[in-house]
Design an enzyme around this catalytic site. Structure first.
Site, PDB file in Angstrom:
ATOM      1  N   CYS A 125       0.817  -1.213   0.000  1.00 36.28           N
ATOM      2  CA  CYS A 125       0.000   0.000   0.000  1.00 36.28           C
ATOM      3  C   CYS A 125       0.849   1.260   0.000  1.00 36.28           C
ATOM      4  CB  CYS A 125      -0.933   0.006   1.197  1.00 36.28           C
ATOM      5  SG  CYS A 125      -2.216  -1.222   1.028  1.00 36.28           S
ATOM      6  N   HIS A 126       1.735   1.382   0.972  1.00 31.62           N
ATOM      7  CA  HIS A 126       2.504   2.610   1.073  1.00 31.62           C
ATOM      8  C   HIS A 126       3.991   2.338   1.263  1.00 31.62           C
ATOM      9  CE1 HIS A 126      -1.657   3.423   2.345  1.00 31.62           C
ATOM     10  NE2 HIS A 126      -1.530   4.388   1.474  1.00 31.62           N
ATOM     11  N   GLY A 127       4.405   1.113   0.944  1.00 35.39           N
ATOM     12  CA  GLY A 127       5.829   0.809   0.873  1.00 35.39           C
ATOM     13  C   GLY A 127       6.572   0.686   2.189  1.00 35.39           C
TER      14      GLY A 127
END
Lengths: 169, 420
Positions: A133-135
């Site tokens: 999703c956001h690394g």
């Protein structure tokens, strides 16, 4: 109305307002609390998992309280990699010894501590998990190493009921 | 305005109006004096009213067939699409209607920004508008959860988890929002309830928004105060009604294009996979209308500060009337502001674009620069510009610039006053 004196009427106003406020709060609280987890949700507090089929280097994902739980049977390299990390390199310092009492078994919530996505196995820069999703990158102990997540993946309360069964919760 | 001396013609009308002055209200709305130079950017208020009514009507009909239960929601939506008579049409209108609603609201907001419609004495109209916008976002988000697809589920998980960034009480709030330890059936049923409620709250706020508008009257492209009624105004009916109607027709062509020719182009294929709490889709993206704020959220490397930045980006709009120090409303007479305005438009579009892209490398860098500029615009450029900018002379009336161009000004003025 020449001078300001506390009168019987002022006392009555204050007392009425105070009782009214308590009454209103008493009515509002049930309306708020009804949204909290109910008895049937709380009743599903624990789950037992048979891990006999799990071979080293593999992960089993089970659902507990609606959330995935990763049960990883770690290889010796993974354990070594997790244990040799220096505490000062960690964003949320936790010893691997504390996260995995039995070093071969890592049990944790498969929920990224950033915004709740499920990280992917055997991915990322630290051979552990990677959240798409956001690394966020997690190491072989499920500890956050890089990315926006603030904490390590949570280790739930669990115990080995016997050699092949883990009870979560 | 002829409000006070209005008297219905018929006896029955008079009898009724003396008891409930609805006819006076109707008369006020038809006679309402409107600046005669309103351009097509002013038609979006009417278009937005249409959008709200469309969403409420299609939403009510969908609710007759939808089942708000984690085990049945996904199937009931497919049931609507395949079995219910015209179910596909109603659902596609509702789903694309949300996008059309946001398209119209963004044009409406940026029109206000260009012509300074948020400035005194219209601050309350503006703030009510921002509250409506916030409620629209809440309604859209919860509506997107109802089909219980993968994007529904993981979108709900990510957005509700934003609250976990709050220190100390965050986790408790998230559990309370969910009604459990993850997004599940209790979450779905409450989202359905609130999704049903919010449009009616918006409707109430729209009434206040229009009421507040009718106190000072419309701003206009020249941005000056005008006398009402005067030669600078026309009655709302039939002039604005016809103009709004024509613009609405054009808007409905765009609307119909999406509904009939590209009904899924604004959605995500992942949402046709039923919700699965064990697997997160590889790439989670919100709907297009939330992308700029999503980009701001992701551009900040800290969880709490990211959430704070995203919320501030929206809430900063509420105090805009006090951040913009310029006394001149319309950008037409503000040569510098006009340039910064278009830079802001580009900035928001860029944020929207990088919000749809993975948060890494160059995209992340662009998102950070664009986020910084967004706040710079509102917190530094606007306050300073009001003092530094050399504005152009503002006409005294809407009619003046037209007459000013005439070689024989006095004659034109004379003619104009005769027409009046």
């Amino acid at each position: 109305m020449s001078e300001k004196k506390t009168k019987r009427r002022d006392f009555l106003f204050t007392a009425t307002t105070a009782v009214g406020a308590v009454g209103a709060a008493a009515v509002v609280w049930p309306m708020i609390d009804q949204m909290n987890p109910d008895a049937s949700v709380k009743a599903l507090a624990s789950t037992e998992v048979d891990v006999s089929s799990l071979t080293p280097g593999n992960t089993l994902t089970v659902l507990w309280r609606g959330k995935p739980v990763f049960i990883r049977r770690r290889t010796q390299e993974e354990i070594d990699e997790a244990r040799k990390v220096k505490m000062e390199d960690l964003i949320h310092p936790e010893k691997d010894e504390d996260r995995a009492k039995n070093p071969e078994w890592l049990v944790m919530l498969g929920v990224c501590t950033h915004l709740g996505c499920v990280p992917l196995n055997d991915k990322g820069d630290y051979n552990g998990w990677f959240c798409p999703c956001h690394g966020s990158h997690y190491d072989t102990s499920g500890r956050i190493r890089k990315g926006p997540a603030p904490w390590n993946m949570e280790v739930p309360k669990y115990e080995f009921v016997d050699a092949n069964t883990i009870k979560i919760g | 305005m002829s409000d006070h001396d209005y008297r219905p013609k018929s006896k029955v009308g008079q009898w009724f109006n003396d008891r409930l002055p609805l006819l006076t209200l109707a008369n006020h709305l038809t006679d309402y004096p409107t600046p005669k130079n309103l351009n097509y950017w002013w038609t979006f208020g009417g278009i937005l009213t249409f959008c709200l009514i469309t969403q409420i009507v299609t939403g009510l009909t969908l609710a007759m067939h939808y089942i708000a239960h984690a085990d049945m929601a996904f199937e009931s939506v497919e049931h609507i699409m395949r079995d219910v008579n015209y179910g596909w049409l109603i659902r596609y209108i509702h789903a694309n209607g949300a996008s059309m609603f946001f398209l119209a609201v963004y044009i409406h907001i940026f029109r206000s920004l260009f012509y300074g419609s948020y400035k005194s004495p219209r601050e309350i109209i503006w703030i009510l508008g921002i509250i409506i916008y916030l409620l629209m976002m809440a309604a859209a988000f919860m509506g997107y959860v109802l089909p219980w697809g993968q994007m529904s589920f993981w979108g709900a998980t990510v957005i509700t988890n934003l609250f976990s960034a709050i220190p100390l009480v965050g986790e408790g709030i998230v559990t309370w929002l969910w009604g459990g330890y993850s997004v599940d059936n209790p979450t779905l049923t409450r989202f359905f309830t609130l999704h049903y409620l919010i449009p009616f709250l918006i409707l109430g706020l729209v009434v206040l928004h229009i009421w507040a508008l009718h106190v000072p009257g419309n701003n206009n492209p020249v941005g000056i105060d005008i006398k009402k009624p005067s030669k600078d105004t026309v009655p709302f009916h039939p002039y604005i009604v016809i103009k709004d109607g024509f613009a609405l027709l054009m808007f409905m062509i765009v609307f119909a294009f999406f509904v009939f020719y590209a009904p899924n182009i604004l959605g995500h294929a992942d949402n046709y996979i039923e919700a699965n709490p064990m697997v997160t889709p590889a790439h989670i993206v919100p709907e297009w209308y939330l992308l700029p704020f999503y980009a701001i959220l992701r551009s900040v490397p800290d969880k709490l500060l990211g959430v704070v930045a995203m919320l501030s980006a929206i809430l900063i709009l509420a105090v805009l009337p006090w951040l913009d120090t310029s006394k001149i409303r319309s950008a037409v007479f503000r040569p510098l502001y006009k340039q910064f305005y278009w830079i802001l438009v580009a900035d928001v579009l860029i944020l929207g674009y990088v919000g749809a892209m993975p948060a890494e490398g160059l995209y992340l860098l662009i998102a950070r620069v664009a986020t910084a500029y967004y706040f710079l615009h509102f917190l530094v450029i606007l306050p300073v510009l009001g003092f530094k900018e050399k504005t152009l002379p503002v006409p005294l009336s809407i009619t003046e610039p037209v007459l000013g161009g005439s070689p024989n000004l006095a004659a034109a003025r004379n003619k104009e006053s005769k027409i009046e």
